[in-house]
Write a protein that holds these residues in place. Structure first.
Motif, PDB file in Angstrom:
ATOM      1  N   GLY A 184      57.130 -14.619 -64.505  1.00 15.05           N
ATOM      2  CA  GLY A 184      55.559 -14.417 -64.884  1.00 15.05           C
ATOM      3  C   GLY A 184      54.884 -13.718 -63.712  1.00 15.05           C
ATOM      4  O   GLY A 184      53.534 -13.488 -63.758  1.00 15.05           O
ATOM      5  N   VAL A 185      55.482 -13.266 -62.661  1.00 11.00           N
ATOM      6  CA  VAL A 185      55.019 -12.919 -61.478  1.00 11.00           C
ATOM      7  C   VAL A 185      55.685 -11.697 -60.997  1.00 11.00           C
ATOM      8  O   VAL A 185      55.288 -10.491 -60.730  1.00 11.00           O
ATOM      9  CB  VAL A 185      55.156 -13.851 -60.472  1.00 11.00           C
ATOM     10  N   GLY A 186      57.005 -11.696 -60.766  1.00  9.60           N
ATOM     11  CA  GLY A 186      58.014 -10.606 -60.270  1.00  9.60           C
ATOM     12  C   GLY A 186      58.256 -10.927 -58.804  1.00  9.60           C
ATOM     13  O   GLY A 186      58.496 -11.918 -58.440  1.00  9.60           O
ATOM     14  N   THR A 187      58.624  -9.889 -58.131  1.00  5.58           N
ATOM     15  CA  THR A 187      58.907 -10.099 -56.667  1.00  5.58           C
ATOM     16  C   THR A 187      57.814 -10.885 -55.889  1.00  5.58           C
ATOM     17  O   THR A 187      56.882 -10.397 -55.796  1.00  5.58           O
ATOM     18  CB  THR A 187      59.253  -8.913 -55.943  1.00  5.58           C
ATOM     19  N   VAL A 188      58.351 -12.193 -55.305  1.00  2.00           N
ATOM     20  CA  VAL A 188      57.474 -12.446 -54.320  1.00  2.00           C
ATOM     21  C   VAL A 188      57.688 -12.499 -52.836  1.00  2.00           C
ATOM     22  O   VAL A 188      56.873 -12.376 -52.219  1.00  2.00           O
ATOM     23  CB  VAL A 188      57.448 -14.131 -54.480  1.00  2.00           C
ATOM     24  N   ARG A 189      58.912 -12.210 -52.544  1.00  2.00           N
ATOM     25  CA  ARG A 189      59.425 -11.774 -51.294  1.00  2.00           C
ATOM     26  C   ARG A 189      60.833 -11.067 -51.166  1.00  2.00           C
ATOM     27  O   ARG A 189      61.393 -11.483 -52.204  1.00  2.00           O
ATOM     28  CB  ARG A 189      59.452 -12.969 -50.277  1.00  2.00           C
ATOM     29  N   SER A 190      60.922 -10.063 -50.496  1.00  2.00           N
ATOM     30  CA  SER A 190      62.102  -9.316 -50.591  1.00  2.00           C
ATOM     31  C   SER A 190      62.573  -8.839 -48.762  1.00  2.00           C
ATOM     32  O   SER A 190      61.664  -8.666 -48.205  1.00  2.00           O
ATOM     33  CB  SER A 190      62.293  -8.224 -51.397  1.00  2.00           C
ATOM     34  N   GLU A 191      63.768  -9.152 -48.507  1.00  2.00           N
ATOM     35  CA  GLU A 191      64.290  -9.012 -47.248  1.00  2.00           C
ATOM     36  C   GLU A 191      65.437  -8.073 -47.400  1.00  2.00           C
ATOM     37  O   GLU A 191      66.228  -7.894 -47.979  1.00  2.00           O
ATOM     38  CB  GLU A 191      64.678 -10.151 -46.392  1.00  2.00           C
ATOM     39  N   SER A 192      65.471  -6.943 -46.212  1.00  2.00           N
ATOM     40  CA  SER A 192      66.569  -6.116 -46.394  1.00  2.00           C
ATOM     41  C   SER A 192      67.386  -6.215 -44.916  1.00  2.00           C
ATOM     42  O   SER A 192      66.722  -6.184 -43.645  1.00  2.00           O
ATOM     43  CB  SER A 192      66.056  -4.683 -46.333  1.00  2.00           C
ATOM     44  N   TYR A 193      68.591  -6.287 -45.118  1.00  2.00           N
ATOM     45  CA  TYR A 193      69.562  -6.210 -43.673  1.00  2.00           C
ATOM     46  C   TYR A 193      70.631  -5.277 -43.691  1.00  2.00           C
ATOM     47  O   TYR A 193      71.143  -4.694 -44.768  1.00  2.00           O
ATOM     48  CB  TYR A 193      70.318  -7.788 -43.858  1.00  2.00           C
ATOM     49  N   ASN A 194      70.807  -4.608 -42.515  1.00  2.00           N
ATOM     50  CA  ASN A 194      71.810  -3.712 -42.179  1.00  2.00           C
ATOM     51  C   ASN A 194      73.006  -4.231 -41.313  1.00  2.00           C
ATOM     52  O   ASN A 194      72.570  -4.390 -39.901  1.00  2.00           O
ATOM     53  CB  ASN A 194      71.282  -2.404 -41.518  1.00  2.00           C
ATOM     54  N   LYS A 195      74.095  -4.498 -41.797  1.00  2.00           N
ATOM     55  CA  LYS A 195      75.120  -4.985 -40.836  1.00  2.00           C
ATOM     56  C   LYS A 195      74.789  -6.415 -40.333  1.00  2.00           C
ATOM     57  O   LYS A 195      74.895  -6.602 -39.175  1.00  2.00           O
ATOM     58  CB  LYS A 195      75.603  -4.008 -39.773  1.00  2.00           C
ATOM     59  N   GLY A 196      73.858  -7.128 -41.178  1.00  2.00           N
ATOM     60  CA  GLY A 196      73.261  -8.537 -40.860  1.00  2.00           C
ATOM     61  C   GLY A 196      72.325  -8.537 -40.098  1.00  2.00           C
ATOM     62  O   GLY A 196      71.622  -9.622 -39.561  1.00  2.00           O
ATOM     63  N   LYS A 197      71.640  -7.399 -39.801  1.00  2.00           N
ATOM     64  CA  LYS A 197      70.422  -7.701 -38.749  1.00  2.00           C
ATOM     65  C   LYS A 197      69.198  -7.077 -39.843  1.00  2.00           C
ATOM     66  O   LYS A 197      69.228  -6.311 -40.716  1.00  2.00           O
ATOM     67  CB  LYS A 197      70.581  -6.487 -37.669  1.00  2.00           C
ATOM     68  N   LEU A 198      68.158  -7.942 -39.540  1.00  2.00           N
ATOM     69  CA  LEU A 198      66.943  -7.627 -40.408  1.00  2.00           C
ATOM     70  C   LEU A 198      66.446  -6.389 -40.071  1.00  2.00           C
ATOM     71  O   LEU A 198      65.979  -5.801 -39.078  1.00  2.00           O
ATOM     72  CB  LEU A 198      65.808  -8.671 -40.000  1.00  2.00           C
ATOM     73  N   MET A 199      66.159  -5.646 -41.105  1.00  2.00           N
ATOM     74  CA  MET A 199      65.456  -4.208 -41.205  1.00  2.00           C
ATOM     75  C   MET A 199      64.030  -4.204 -41.484  1.00  2.00           C
ATOM     76  O   MET A 199      63.194  -3.490 -40.801  1.00  2.00           O
ATOM     77  CB  MET A 199      65.985  -3.187 -42.034  1.00  2.00           C
ATOM     78  N   GLY A 200      63.495  -5.169 -42.295  1.00  2.00           N
ATOM     79  CA  GLY A 200      62.288  -5.141 -42.611  1.00  2.00           C
ATOM     80  C   GLY A 200      61.973  -6.221 -43.817  1.00  2.00           C
ATOM     81  O   GLY A 200      63.154  -6.557 -44.653  1.00  2.00           O
ATOM     82  N   TYR A 201      60.967  -6.281 -44.378  1.00  2.00           N
ATOM     83  CA  TYR A 201      60.737  -7.343 -45.611  1.00  2.00           C
ATOM     84  C   TYR A 201      59.445  -7.060 -46.271  1.00  2.00           C
ATOM     85  O   TYR A 201      58.659  -6.378 -45.740  1.00  2.00           O
ATOM     86  CB  TYR A 201      60.844  -8.829 -45.085  1.00  2.00           C
ATOM     87  N   THR A 202      59.152  -7.334 -47.721  1.00  2.00           N
ATOM     88  CA  THR A 202      58.258  -7.249 -48.275  1.00  2.00           C
ATOM     89  C   THR A 202      57.726  -8.566 -48.767  1.00  2.00           C
ATOM     90  O   THR A 202      58.338  -9.452 -49.124  1.00  2.00           O
ATOM     91  CB  THR A 202      58.505  -6.247 -49.588  1.00  2.00           C
ATOM     92  N   VAL A 203      56.180  -8.861 -48.677  1.00  2.00           N
ATOM     93  CA  VAL A 203      55.576 -10.040 -49.078  1.00  2.00           C
ATOM     94  C   VAL A 203      54.551  -9.618 -50.125  1.00  2.00           C
ATOM     95  O   VAL A 203      53.833  -8.773 -49.969  1.00  2.00           O
ATOM     96  CB  VAL A 203      55.045 -10.809 -47.829  1.00  2.00           C
ATOM     97  N   LEU A 204      54.505 -10.584 -51.329  1.00  2.00           N
ATOM     98  CA  LEU A 204      53.564 -10.801 -52.250  1.00  2.00           C
ATOM     99  C   LEU A 204      52.292 -11.042 -51.515  1.00  2.00           C
ATOM    100  O   LEU A 204      52.083 -12.135 -51.281  1.00  2.00           O
ATOM    101  CB  LEU A 204      53.752 -11.386 -53.523  1.00  2.00           C
ATOM    102  N   GLU A 205      51.185 -10.550 -51.338  1.00  2.00           N
ATOM    103  CA  GLU A 205      49.921 -10.580 -50.605  1.00  2.00           C
ATOM    104  C   GLU A 205      48.733 -11.083 -51.783  1.00  2.00           C
ATOM    105  O   GLU A 205      47.941 -11.841 -51.448  1.00  2.00           O
ATOM    106  CB  GLU A 205      49.423  -9.442 -49.799  1.00  2.00           C
ATOM    107  N   LYS A 206      48.769 -10.417 -52.908  1.00  2.00           N
ATOM    108  CA  LYS A 206      47.530 -10.524 -53.906  1.00  2.00           C
ATOM    109  C   LYS A 206      48.172 -10.590 -55.239  1.00  2.00           C
ATOM    110  O   LYS A 206      49.147  -9.827 -55.367  1.00  2.00           O
ATOM    111  CB  LYS A 206      46.732  -9.536 -53.814  1.00  2.00           C
ATOM    112  N   LEU A 207      47.633 -11.357 -55.994  1.00  2.00           N
ATOM    113  CA  LEU A 207      47.963 -11.218 -57.685  1.00  2.00           C
ATOM    114  C   LEU A 207      46.687 -11.417 -58.184  1.00  2.00           C
ATOM    115  O   LEU A 207      46.191 -12.557 -58.116  1.00  2.00           O
ATOM    116  CB  LEU A 207      48.970 -12.252 -57.821  1.00  2.00           C
ATOM    117  N   LYS A 208      46.200 -10.587 -59.002  1.00  2.00           N
ATOM    118  CA  LYS A 208      44.756 -10.654 -59.687  1.00  2.00           C
ATOM    119  C   LYS A 208      44.997 -10.019 -61.031  1.00  2.00           C
ATOM    120  O   LYS A 208      45.750  -8.997 -61.174  1.00  2.00           O
ATOM    121  CB  LYS A 208      43.816 -10.298 -58.903  1.00  2.00           C
TER     122      LYS A 208
END
Length: 229
Positions: free
Chosen positions: A203-227
């Motif tokens: 009922g929400v979708g993606t709350v958080r997502s993280e991306s890694y390249n060869k085990g190292k964090l590249m970046g991430y996405t966070v749900l900031e608002k839902l309205k």
């Protein structure tokens, strides 16, 4: 009286059968709901924003269809890229539009080109358990231009696994999530494999997502608002 009781039992059984077949949609259930997600690099610096709106929900006899409009911008709120996706629920399976696997940068680079797309979408069954393996998915895009040689690229999503269930807190709230991992392989002139971890809430979708390249964090996405608009 016995006839009425039999009909009542059959009605209850029919209702329970329908409930068992219902899908858990990993998107908002209300049309007009807007989610705002912020992208961050590995140093926690914002790099852009993604706003998604549920523009259409259509219930058919055996499935539900969700239309989603997405607008992606950079960290300054500029270079807007608008996309439209379609998700569906059918017979206890939620289908994720594979077009979401193309980055905003790729979309903007190819916006003036004609594309031929073939794909199999990702699936999330309603019944999940830790360690469960999910289907692989693929998308092949053929770019048609005036160049002597047309360029193709392929996105394969493999090794999809249910890692477990966790509560995740973001500025938008605290959500009960299923944690999924997968490998996203992009093939163009060269190949690149990105490992992603995504927390989805029904009922929400993606709350958080993280991306890694060869085990190292590249970046991430966070749900900031839902309205709701």
């Amino acid at each position: 009286m016995k006839h009425i009781s039999t009909l009542l039992l059959l009605s209850i059984f029919y209702f329970l059968s329908l409930t068992a077949q219902d899908c858990k949609a990993y998107l908002p259930y209300e049309e007009g709901t807007v989610s705002e997600m912020v992208n961050y690099n590995k140093k926690d610096k914002p790099t852009g924003k993604i706003v998604q709106e549920i523009t259409r929900i259509e219930h058919k006899q055996d499935m539900s269809i969700f239309g989603v409009k997405q607008i992606a911008t950079d960290e300054k709120g500029k270079n807007s890229v608008e996309s439209n996706f379609e998700f569906s629920c059918k017979e206890g399976i939620f289908y994720i539009d594979m077009n979401t696997m193309i980055s905003e940068e790729q979309m903007s680079a190819y916006e003036d080109m004609e594309m031929e797309v073939s794909m199999t979408n990702m699936e999330i069954p309603s019944k999940l358990e830790a360690g469960q393996k999910l289907n692989d998915a693929t998308m092949t895009v053929k770019l048609i231009s005036d160049a002597p040689v047309n360029m193709n690229f392929t996105v394969n999503v493999v090794n999809r696994t249910v890692e477990g269930f966790e509560k995740v807190t973001t500025p938008a709230g605290t959500f009960d999530c299923v944690k999924l991992t997968q490998d996203v392989e992009t093939k163009t002139v060269f190949s690149m494999v990105i490992r992603t971890i995504t927390w989805y809430a029904e009922g929400v979708g993606t709350v958080r997502s993280e991306s890694y390249n060869k085990g190292k964090l590249m970046g991430y996405t966070v749900l900031e608002k839902l309205k709701k608009l």
